[in-house]
Each structure stands twice: as C-alpha cells, then as structure tokens.
Design an enzyme around this catalytic site. Structure first.
Site, short mmCIF file in Angstrom:
data_model
loop_
_atom_site.label_atom_id
_atom_site.label_comp_id
_atom_site.label_asym_id
_atom_site.label_seq_id
_atom_site.Cartn_x
_atom_site.Cartn_y
_atom_site.Cartn_z
N CYS A 198 -3.92 5.10 -3.15
CA CYS A 198 -5.18 5.84 -3.13
C CYS A 198 -5.00 7.10 -3.98
CB CYS A 198 -5.63 6.16 -1.71
SG CYS A 198 -4.44 7.07 -0.71
N ASP A 202 0.88 -1.18 0.00
CA ASP A 202 0.00 0.00 0.00
C ASP A 202 0.91 1.22 0.00
OD1 ASP A 202 -2.10 1.72 0.18
OD2 ASP A 202 -2.81 1.04 2.13
#
Length: 433
Positions: free
Chosen positions: A372, A319
């Site tokens: 993101c 991530d």
C-alpha cells in the site's frame, strides 16, 4: 474525561512518544462513555495529525517562546484545528480549549491558551497568507515525501498530496458466501443508509456517509467487512482455482485472507502467516466472524525453514510491510512517524521476503506482490531487482480497466491515492516458469 483533554492525551502519545494513532486511540477511547464524545475525540485527533505540519507552522509566529509542555503544545494545535477546520463557533472553540486546561490539571496554561488563540483570530488573514510560502505548510506533508512524490509522480504529485489530506470513504466488502452485493445494497437502503457499488470490484460498496461498524446491518453475522476497493483487487488478481493451496504471507489483520476464502470456497488449503501472535489472533477473530477457516501460523515469512511443511503452493500473496504512503488519508500519523531512512530499510525487507518465499511456489504458480505504497523504491524497483536475480520469474503485464494511457505499464500495476476514489496500492503478478 473531557473529549478535548482526552484528544490531547492521544496526540501527546503520537507526537511526543511516537505511538501509532490506532494504538493511542485504543488505549484512551474506552474512557469516554458517550459515542458522541468518542466521535469528537477521533475527529480532532485525525484532524490535528492530518494538518499537523500546517498547524505547527501557523502556531510558531504566535509564540513568544517555545512551549515545553507537550500536552499544552498539543492543546494549542487542537485549538487552531477547531478554528480552521471544524464547524465550531469561534467563541465555543476558544472557550472549550481554554477550559480543557483544567481537565488536564494545568490551570497555569489558561491565560497562554486564551492569548494564543485570540492572537490568531486577530491576525488570521496575514498568518494564513504567510503559510502559502512554504510547501510543507501548504500541503501538510514532510519535505522528503513531497520531493519523493514529485520525482516518482511528476504529473500527479499535487493530486496525491491533496487526496492524502481528504477524509477517506467508508468502503465495504460483501461476503459472497452469504449474499450478493445487490442484496446487501437493498438491505442498506431499507436501513436508510445511502451506498453505491464500488467500481472495478465484484463485492465492493462505498457508503456515502461513514458510520461505525455497529451501524452496519449484518456486520456481526459476517455478511460484510470494511475494506477499501483497492485492497479488494488482490483476490481476483490471484486467479484462484478449486483445489489450489494458497499462502497469504504477512496476512494480519486478515482482510485479504478472508476475501480469498470468500471468493474461492473450494481451495484445498489457505495458510495465513504473520510474525506477531497478537496480530494472528486478529486474523482468527475475523475468520470466526465470517465463518471461514484457514491454517494460521505465527512465524517469519522470510524464514520459511522455521514453519514451512515442504508442500509447495499454487498461489502466494505477499502483502509486504511497507511505508503505507498509499493509505495516509486513513492513517495521517504516517506523515509524522515515517522517515525517509525507513524506505530503504523497507525495500530491503521486501526483497528478502520475495526471495525467501519464491522457493515455496510451484512451477507455473503465481506470486502476487502487494504494497500500500506509492513510492517506486518499494514497488517497481523491488520487483525489477527480483526479476534480474531470478531468471525463472516473469511478470504478467496488464492495465487497470479505467486507465487510458500506458504511464503505469512498466512493471506491475499502480493505483495512486484517490484514483477512482481508492487508496494507493501496488500489484505485481510474478509467474514461476
């Protein structure tokens, strides 16, 4: 302290000292004892930052000279935000903003604040019409980001900008180890909380009217966590199997770490690493609340020689640190704190993390690359460059079940902000040959 004066203190730290909104709120909100005052302060801070570039453009023609005092400048923006976007009576918005000069110990600014806000009210129609001549003022986004979105998403850029300016929904993830989603939905209904299953997730719930976590039944007992539906797609994309050893790199604050453990209780081990000791402590807190266990490591994921035990992993979740342009609606300060130069530096860091972690993956294993971000430079370009440099890697192409066209089916899978009501996220599954 007065809620508006405290909001000014927060905004001054963000706009003047470039602190994150989360950090500034954490430092100041405890000074307010009443929950209602805290909620009002948060609403005003988020709102001013969400619409800052529009409010700034609106304020400029109302000033005869620049305002050098940062707190009074923030107070003026706060007053305009109340008049434009909050359900506050006009006279109350003006009076409360003027009164806040006293709480800030700057009574000299009382006449200035009153004059500026009343000047806006006398000419609001003409002033607002003038704003629409500027894309920056219209969309309340920096010019560089508007240009990037037009380039990357020529058909969707306006919808993305609009979604960025909306209030985000409250999304939850039910702890599958403790109860089912249907059971928790029933519990919410008993408490009078209207909620629905989050589409395309196994454990996701969307609450119709956001509330604090203290109002969620079973939160302290670990029955539910706050996590957007897009972030909940990571665990199923990993295709977790019993007995696997999994690495969660750049894991803090641990939302995906916990979801992995909830989804597959029979893992051999989950190692979660982050470079910040305080952020690793947050992972530990989340694990404890959810009654889960993982091996926690403080270290640089891009330098595994300093922490890796030499045992390969079946699955790696990366991530990666990114621009967070997919979660602007949750963190509006990103629009003001992030710069275009940051994107190139972040892409380089992402490439280093990918290359550094790849040797830790077993043959036949999978690395899931996640950001993101909704910018191609951090997503498809990073993965394409990695594939070109690593012939033992291939992507596993697939489409989201709700997509009816192939516009996203290049490298990886992209959700743009607002798509299916979710945050903007990018996923690429990389298989080691």
């Amino acid at each position: 302290m007065d809620a508006r004066a405290l909001a000014v203190k927060v905004l001054t730290q963000v706009l003047g000292e470039r602190h994150s909104l989360d950090r500034a709120l954490a430092a100041h909100l405890p000074k307010l004892k009443e929950p209602g005052a805290r909620a009002l302060t948060q609403e005003m801070c988020y709102g001013v930052l969400r619409w800052h570039l529009r409010l700034e453009a609106l304020l400029k023609p109302l000033l005869h000279a620049p305002v050098k005092d940062q707190e009074i400048l923030c107070l003026l923006l706060l007053g305009l935000y109340q008049l434009l976007y909050m359900r506050v009576a006009t006279h109350a918005a003006v009076d409360s903003t003027v009164t806040a000069t006293g709480a800030l110990k700057k009574p000299w600014a009382k006449g200035l604040v009153n004059a500026i806000l009343r000047g806006y009210l006398r000419n609001d129609g003409a002033l607002l019409a003038e704003l629409d001549r500027s894309e920056v003022a219209t969309w309340a986004h920096p010019a560089w980001l508007i240009t990037r979105l037009k380039m990357d998403w020529p058909q969707q850029w306006a919808a993305i900008l609009s979604a960025n300016n909306e209030r985000p929904p409250l999304c939850l993830r039910v702890n599958a180890r403790q109860l089912t989603r249907d059971a928790y939905l029933h519990r919410l209904a008993q408490e009078g909380i209207v909620a629905h299953a989050q589409p395309h997730t196994s454990h996701g719930i969307r609450v119709e009217k956001p509330i604090g976590v203290e109002g969620l039944p079973g939160f302290s007992e670990g029955r539910v966590s706050v996590q957007d539906g897009a972030a909940q797609l990571a665990a199923p994309l990993l295709d977790l199997q019993p007995g696997q050893r999994v690495l969660d790199a750049c894991a803090a604050p641990g939302g995906k770490t916990c979801h992995i453990l909830e989804s597959q209780p029979a893992l051999a081990e989950l190692v979660a690493i982050d470079c910040d000791a305080q952020r690793v402590a947050r992972i530990a807190e989340n694990l404890q609340r959810l009654q889960l266990q993982a091996t926690l490591v403080v270290g640089d994921a891009a330098q595994p020689a300093t922490w890796w035990d030499g045992q390969p992993f079946d699955r790696i979740l990366l991530d990666a640190p990114c621009s967070a342009t997919g979660v602007i609606r949750r963190h509006p300060d990103i629009k003001l704190l992030r710069t275009e130069a940051d994107i190139t530096a972040l892409a380089q860091q992402q490439a280093q993390l990918l290359s550094g972690l790849w040797p830790l993956l077993k043959s036949g294993g999978m690395l899931l690359y996640v950001t993101c971000s909704i910018l191609n430079q951090e997503n498809t370009q990073v993965v394409n460059n990695f594939l070109a440099a690593h012939p033992d890697a291939r992507t596993e192409a697939s489409a989201w079940p709700w997509q009816q066209d192939d516009q996203h089916l290049t490298i990886g899978q992209q959700i743009v902000t607002g798509e299916q009501g979710m945050d903007g996220f990018y996923y690429a599954r990389l298989r080691k040959l």
